[in-house]
Design an enzyme around this catalytic site. Structure first.
Site, PDB file in Angstrom:
ATOM      1  N   CYS A   2       6.884  -4.103   4.843  1.00  0.00           N
ATOM      2  CA  CYS A   2       7.613  -4.975   4.147  1.00  0.00           C
ATOM      3  C   CYS A   2       8.504  -5.947   5.080  1.00  0.00           C
ATOM      4  O   CYS A   2       8.332  -6.564   6.066  1.00  0.00           O
ATOM      5  CB  CYS A   2       9.356  -4.061   4.242  1.00  0.00           C
ATOM      6  SG  CYS A   2       9.754  -2.799   2.793  1.00  0.00           S
ATOM      7  N   ARG A  27       3.659  -9.183   4.682  1.00  0.00           N
ATOM      8  CA  ARG A  27       3.574  -7.301   4.769  1.00  0.00           C
ATOM      9  C   ARG A  27       4.261  -6.873   3.659  1.00  0.00           C
ATOM     10  O   ARG A  27       4.649  -5.099   4.091  1.00  0.00           O
ATOM     11  CB  ARG A  27       5.489  -7.478   5.496  1.00  0.00           C
ATOM     12  CG  ARG A  27       4.731  -8.361   7.142  1.00  0.00           C
ATOM     13  CD  ARG A  27       6.549  -8.762   7.833  1.00  0.00           C
ATOM     14  NE  ARG A  27       7.249  -7.077   7.871  1.00  0.00           N
ATOM     15  CZ  ARG A  27       6.471  -7.238   9.592  1.00  0.00           C
ATOM     16  NH1 ARG A  27       5.954  -7.848  10.597  1.00  0.00           N
ATOM     17  NH2 ARG A  27       6.552  -6.347  10.000  1.00  0.00           N
ATOM     18  N   TRP A  74       6.846  -2.943   0.576  1.00  0.00           N
ATOM     19  CA  TRP A  74       5.658  -2.136   0.402  1.00  0.00           C
ATOM     20  C   TRP A  74       6.004  -1.217   0.315  1.00  0.00           C
ATOM     21  O   TRP A  74       6.458  -0.309   1.124  1.00  0.00           O
ATOM     22  CB  TRP A  74       4.376  -2.887   1.822  1.00  0.00           C
ATOM     23  CG  TRP A  74       3.597  -2.298   1.585  1.00  0.00           C
ATOM     24  CD1 TRP A  74       2.131  -2.304   0.525  1.00  0.00           C
ATOM     25  CD2 TRP A  74       3.402  -0.627   1.772  1.00  0.00           C
ATOM     26  NE1 TRP A  74       1.652  -1.564   1.361  1.00  0.00           N
ATOM     27  CE2 TRP A  74       2.515  -1.179   1.711  1.00  0.00           C
ATOM     28  CE3 TRP A  74       4.205   0.498   2.712  1.00  0.00           C
ATOM     29  CZ2 TRP A  74       0.963   1.226   2.691  1.00  0.00           C
ATOM     30  CZ3 TRP A  74       3.521   1.585   2.998  1.00  0.00           C
ATOM     31  CH2 TRP A  74       1.857   1.885   2.792  1.00  0.00           C
ATOM     32  N   ASN A  98      13.389  -2.226   6.972  1.00  0.00           N
ATOM     33  CA  ASN A  98      12.388  -2.200   6.852  1.00  0.00           C
ATOM     34  C   ASN A  98      11.361  -0.734   7.262  1.00  0.00           C
ATOM     35  O   ASN A  98      12.138  -0.628   8.623  1.00  0.00           O
ATOM     36  CB  ASN A  98      11.278  -3.358   7.072  1.00  0.00           C
ATOM     37  CG  ASN A  98      10.015  -3.529   7.541  1.00  0.00           C
ATOM     38  OD1 ASN A  98       9.307  -2.397   7.386  1.00  0.00           O
ATOM     39  ND2 ASN A  98       9.385  -4.198   8.992  1.00  0.00           N
ATOM     40  N   GLY A  99      10.952  -0.041   6.742  1.00  0.00           N
ATOM     41  CA  GLY A  99      10.886   1.566   7.432  1.00  0.00           C
ATOM     42  C   GLY A  99      10.995   2.623   6.883  1.00  0.00           C
ATOM     43  O   GLY A  99      11.078   2.136   5.495  1.00  0.00           O
ATOM     44  N   GLU A 488     -16.825  -1.685   8.797  1.00  0.00           N
ATOM     45  CA  GLU A 488     -16.100  -2.872   8.663  1.00  0.00           C
ATOM     46  C   GLU A 488     -16.669  -3.304   7.119  1.00  0.00           C
ATOM     47  O   GLU A 488     -16.568  -3.669   5.775  1.00  0.00           O
ATOM     48  CB  GLU A 488     -16.080  -3.886   9.590  1.00  0.00           C
ATOM     49  CG  GLU A 488     -15.570  -4.820   9.526  1.00  0.00           C
ATOM     50  CD  GLU A 488     -14.089  -5.254   8.904  1.00  0.00           C
ATOM     51  OE1 GLU A 488     -13.172  -3.753   8.993  1.00  0.00           O
ATOM     52  OE2 GLU A 488     -13.549  -6.805   8.109  1.00  0.00           O
ATOM     53  N   LYS A 492     -13.841  -3.680   4.012  1.00  0.00           N
ATOM     54  CA  LYS A 492     -13.875  -4.824   3.452  1.00  0.00           C
ATOM     55  C   LYS A 492     -13.823  -4.240   1.091  1.00  0.00           C
ATOM     56  O   LYS A 492     -13.580  -5.141   0.632  1.00  0.00           O
ATOM     57  CB  LYS A 492     -14.747  -5.795   3.463  1.00  0.00           C
ATOM     58  CG  LYS A 492     -14.843  -6.555   5.029  1.00  0.00           C
ATOM     59  CD  LYS A 492     -12.917  -7.631   4.928  1.00  0.00           C
ATOM     60  CE  LYS A 492     -11.929  -7.441   5.928  1.00  0.00           C
ATOM     61  NZ  LYS A 492     -11.458  -6.538   6.572  1.00  0.00           N
ATOM     62  N   GLU A 495     -11.103  -2.245   0.607  1.00  0.00           N
ATOM     63  CA  GLU A 495      -9.937  -3.667   0.028  1.00  0.00           C
ATOM     64  C   GLU A 495      -9.537  -4.405  -0.476  1.00  0.00           C
ATOM     65  O   GLU A 495      -9.095  -4.568  -1.585  1.00  0.00           O
ATOM     66  CB  GLU A 495      -9.296  -4.085   0.915  1.00  0.00           C
ATOM     67  CG  GLU A 495      -8.975  -3.460   2.954  1.00  0.00           C
ATOM     68  CD  GLU A 495      -9.211  -3.937   4.040  1.00  0.00           C
ATOM     69  OE1 GLU A 495      -8.369  -3.866   4.662  1.00  0.00           O
ATOM     70  OE2 GLU A 495     -10.263  -4.504   4.416  1.00  0.00           O
ATOM     71  N   HIS A 511     -29.105  13.037   6.184  1.00  0.00           N
ATOM     72  CA  HIS A 511     -27.863  14.138   6.196  1.00  0.00           C
ATOM     73  C   HIS A 511     -27.322  13.727   4.869  1.00  0.00           C
ATOM     74  O   HIS A 511     -26.140  14.283   5.291  1.00  0.00           O
ATOM     75  CB  HIS A 511     -27.668  14.161   7.531  1.00  0.00           C
ATOM     76  CG  HIS A 511     -28.365  14.234   8.638  1.00  0.00           C
ATOM     77  ND1 HIS A 511     -29.237  14.874   8.420  1.00  0.00           N
ATOM     78  CD2 HIS A 511     -28.593  13.266   9.546  1.00  0.00           C
ATOM     79  CE1 HIS A 511     -30.290  14.612   9.562  1.00  0.00           C
ATOM     80  NE2 HIS A 511     -29.792  13.900  10.322  1.00  0.00           N
ATOM     81  N   LYS A 610      -0.516  -6.604   5.953  1.00  0.00           N
ATOM     82  CA  LYS A 610      -1.024  -6.825   6.866  1.00  0.00           C
ATOM     83  C   LYS A 610      -0.319  -5.873   7.989  1.00  0.00           C
ATOM     84  O   LYS A 610      -1.028  -5.399   8.973  1.00  0.00           O
ATOM     85  CB  LYS A 610      -1.172  -8.398   6.809  1.00  0.00           C
ATOM     86  CG  LYS A 610      -1.906  -8.505   7.797  1.00  0.00           C
ATOM     87  CD  LYS A 610      -2.140  -9.708   7.653  1.00  0.00           C
ATOM     88  CE  LYS A 610      -3.058 -10.681   8.654  1.00  0.00           C
ATOM     89  NZ  LYS A 610      -4.494 -10.366   8.268  1.00  0.00           N
TER      90      LYS A 610
HETATM   91  C1  G6P Z   1      -3.587  -3.004   7.665  1.00  0.00           C
HETATM   92  C2  G6P Z   1      -4.500  -4.495   7.946  1.00  0.00           C
HETATM   93  C3  G6P Z   1      -5.853  -4.923   7.848  1.00  0.00           C
HETATM   94  C4  G6P Z   1      -5.861  -4.377   9.495  1.00  0.00           C
HETATM   95  C5  G6P Z   1      -5.213  -2.772   9.738  1.00  0.00           C
HETATM   96  C6  G6P Z   1      -4.567  -2.947  11.612  1.00  0.00           C
HETATM   97  O1  G6P Z   1      -4.269  -2.080   6.841  1.00  0.00           O
HETATM   98  O2  G6P Z   1      -4.945  -4.591   6.336  1.00  0.00           O
HETATM   99  O3  G6P Z   1      -6.485  -5.292   7.746  1.00  0.00           O
HETATM  100  O4  G6P Z   1      -7.188  -4.698   9.945  1.00  0.00           O
HETATM  101  O5  G6P Z   1      -3.634  -3.098   9.513  1.00  0.00           O
HETATM  102  O6  G6P Z   1      -3.552  -3.812  11.880  1.00  0.00           O
HETATM  103  P1  G6P Z   1      -3.859  -4.333  13.502  1.00  0.00           P
HETATM  104  O7  G6P Z   1      -2.798  -5.523  13.298  1.00  0.00           O
HETATM  105  O8  G6P Z   1      -3.384  -3.602  13.817  1.00  0.00           O
HETATM  106  O9  G6P Z   1      -4.692  -4.718  13.317  1.00  0.00           O
END
Ligand code: G6P
Length: 615
Positions: A2, A27, A74, A98-99, A488, A492, A495, A511, A610
């Protein structure tokens, strides 16, 4: 999670708030709303969906007042529909939040009981925890008549993480901002005050800001503000002058921010490395980070804690530090670490990685480490973020603003910094010869140009995406430093493309995951020519024998690998410590193009945000 913005000043609040929300959309983006003074009332306009939908709704909405608040959401409590969108308004009191208010059900029952005793019925219009706070303040206002006094009364009752802005039609030149947890920053512009979740929303108006701390309250009146502690006593806070101007947040011809940010990586990595490398001497140095030479030399253990993509960058750090510096490294995801009663001591250096510097779990771990007396070093992209401000030492990714919700350039910049850290610890421990240092430094200096060449994979994935999008799933595999990259790569794809993807250590395949492989499963094999190459190749043969469709990333000139794979993408020849930087690029491009081919919003994937400021 948010984004919130408040404005009091001579400009049209609609323009300032919408401009601010645009820079905070990372956010959260499932609904948005504003409440702006008009004809003595706070006129509320809300919309389900992206900010652009609210923008359209607002085109012909006039506002004659000079105070307002806005929110991009969010969802935590209640579906992302208009009735749950912020602001929430009760008896002329409007708030954005926010929260999470953890005890909202208990407070709600209490409020309903009190109301019943007074012969009233409390009605809730939404399923949110936020509306309850509006009710609490509205109720207090009837008693105290003062907005600040009302907030002071209810603040001790709220449990959870929150940053909140409040306005009231009975106090048309006042706004209250308070928080516990998520960031809230207040800027004094010329004749105006701007409050927001992120300094980005304030920078177009002023670079003089105050960071509001937990349980402090900012009281805005007209064009100025004062800060109070939780007892209502005025306090003086330092004014921070932000030394960077609002970053350009334009796509610059790219269809998406994410693609632009992928292409920015060679520059971002060079910027991350620059402050720490002496090119002429071919040495690294981490002076000026807040960790002394004596502290570096004393490090007997390293702990790396982070979330999401940052966690995978930290896992690369584990391999680098253990191999280069021979110091044991433990990595963990912050949400697990904080509840597992960790055993730590002062000989441990804790590295907390967070590009946003605000991730709730990572911040909680940092605070926990402080109480355990463990020295900490933050690795952040956002300067002056909470994690950056609270850690003992500081390293910066220097990636520039990252808009795409799925992190790309912050990831590779962090890997670059993990290299520098590993070299620094190795050096401080007397475990790095000048020859090895020069070799690693030269490999790192060459990395940006090598990443540039790997960007050519863009064309391959743009063309292949239409086929790739039809696979039932993706299995990513690697060994050593390439193992976190496999994790990673899978993250990706999940996501962005919302497809089933798993990252695995290649040696672990037999395994379990081998059972998944058939001709509808794509296997992405990270097989650079390093000391584990032969082993990885055997795993690749096993996957191929089960009918998997192999997409291999290998070092240039490796004809054997080409022979085994359906698609073979080459990486330039590099030292093992640089390979993760090169592998990251095609993995990001694969996810980007498959998601685009599926028609998904790659910059703002569904359900994600984010900056994750709630647990
Ligand atoms: C969210 C974002 C990711 C990020 C993660 C950790 O899930 O979508 O892209 O890696 O938060 O965020 P930070 O700001 O702590 O690296």
């Amino acid at each position: 999670m948010c984004g919130i913005v408040g404005y009091s000043g001579p400009q049209n609040p609609k323009d300032v708030i919408m401009g601010g929300l645009k820079s905070l959309e990372y956010r959260g983006y499932d609904s948005a709303g504003v409440a702006i003074l008009h004809k003595g009332e706070f006129k509320r306009v809300r919309a389900e969906g992206k900010l652009s939908i609210l923008q359209e709704k607002l085109i012909n909405e006039p506002f004659d007042g000079h105070l307002g608040i806005g929110h991009t959401r969010w969802a935590t409590h209640g579906a992302p529909v208009e009735r749950n969108a912020h602001p929430h308004t009760v008896k002329g009191v409007s708030i954005v939040h926010n929260g999470i208010i953890e005890n909202y059900l208990e407070l709600r029952e209490e409020l309903a009981r009190d109301a019943k005793a007074r012969g009233q019925v409390i009605r809730f219009e939404s399923e949110t925890d936020t509306e309850l706070v509006a009710h609490l303040i509205a109720y207090q206002l009837e008693i105290t008549k003062g907005l600040l006094e009302s907030v002071l009364k209810i603040l001790p009752r709220l449990n959870g993480a929150f940053s909140i802005l409040v306005v009231s039609k009975d106090h048309p030149d006042e706004m209250i901002a308070f928080k516990n947890g998520p960031p809230l920053i207040i800027g004094q512009a010329k004749g105006a005050v701007v409050v927001a979740s992120d300094v980005q929303a304030i920078l177009p108006h002023t670079n003089k800001v105050v960071y509001i701390d937990d349980f402090e309250i900012a009281h805005v009146k007209g064009e100025s503000f004062r800060i109070y502690n939780s007892k209502g006593e005025p306090i003086v806070k330092p004014v921070v002058e932000i030394d960077w101007s609002a970053d350009r947040v334009e796509k610059e011809g790219y269809p998406h921010f994410m693609l632009k940010e992928i292409f920015e990586q060679p520059r971002a990595v060079a910027r991350a490395l620059a402050p720490h490398i002496d090119v002429a001497k071919q040495t690294v140095s981490l002076s000026g980070t807040g960790i002394t030479d004596a502290q570096w030399a004393r490090v007997e253990r390293v702990l790396i804690v982070a979330c999401g993509t940052s966690n995978y960058a930290g896992m690369v750090g584990k391999y680098l530090i253990e191999i280069m510096a021979r110091v044991p490294v433990e990595t963990d995801i912050a949400s697990e670490f904080r509840y597992r009663q960790p055993v730590m001591g002062a000989d441990t250096l804790a590295i907390v990685i967070s590009q946003s510097g605000e991730t709730a779990d990572t911040l909680a771990v940092l605070r926990q480490l402080k109480t355990l007396g463990v020295p900490s070093l933050s690795v952040c992209n956002v300067k002056n973020s909470t994690i950056d401000r609270e850690a003992d030492g500081h390293l910066y990714m220097n990636s520039g603003t990252e808009i795409g919700v799925a992190s790309t350039k912050a990831f590779t910049s962090t890997i670059a910094l993990m290299n520098v850290l590993a070299l620094q610890i190795a050096k401080a421990k007397g475990r790095l010869s000048p020859e090895d240092e020069a070799r690693y430094v030269n490999a790192l200096l060459a990395a940006p140009a090598q990443m540039e060449t790997v960007l050519a994979c863009d064309k391959f994935f743009a063309a292949a995406a239409d086929v790739l999008k039809n696979y039932k799933g993706f299995l990513y595999m690697g060994r050593g430093v390439s193992y976190p990259l496999a994790l990673e790569g899978a993250l990706k794809l999940k996501e962005l493309a919302y497809m089933h993807a798993e990252g695995y250590a290649a040696g672990e395949m037999k395994h379990g995951p081998l059972a998944l492989i058939d001709k509808r499963m794509a296997v992405v094999m990270l097989a650079p020519s390093d000391n584990l190459y032969e082993k990885t190749l055997s795993n690749l043969e096993e996957a191929k024998a089960r009918g998997g469709v192999i997409i291999a990333l290998g070092t240039v000139g490796n004809e054997r690998l080409r022979g085994i794979s359906q698609s073979y993408l080459t990486l330039p020849r590099a030292e093992w410590n640089v390979n993760p930087l090169l592998e990251a690029v095609p993995l990001q491009l694969l996810a980007y193009h498959v998601a685009s081919a599926l028609g998904h919003d790659v910059d703002q994937p569904r359900n994600l945000a984010k900056s994750v400021t709630v647990e």
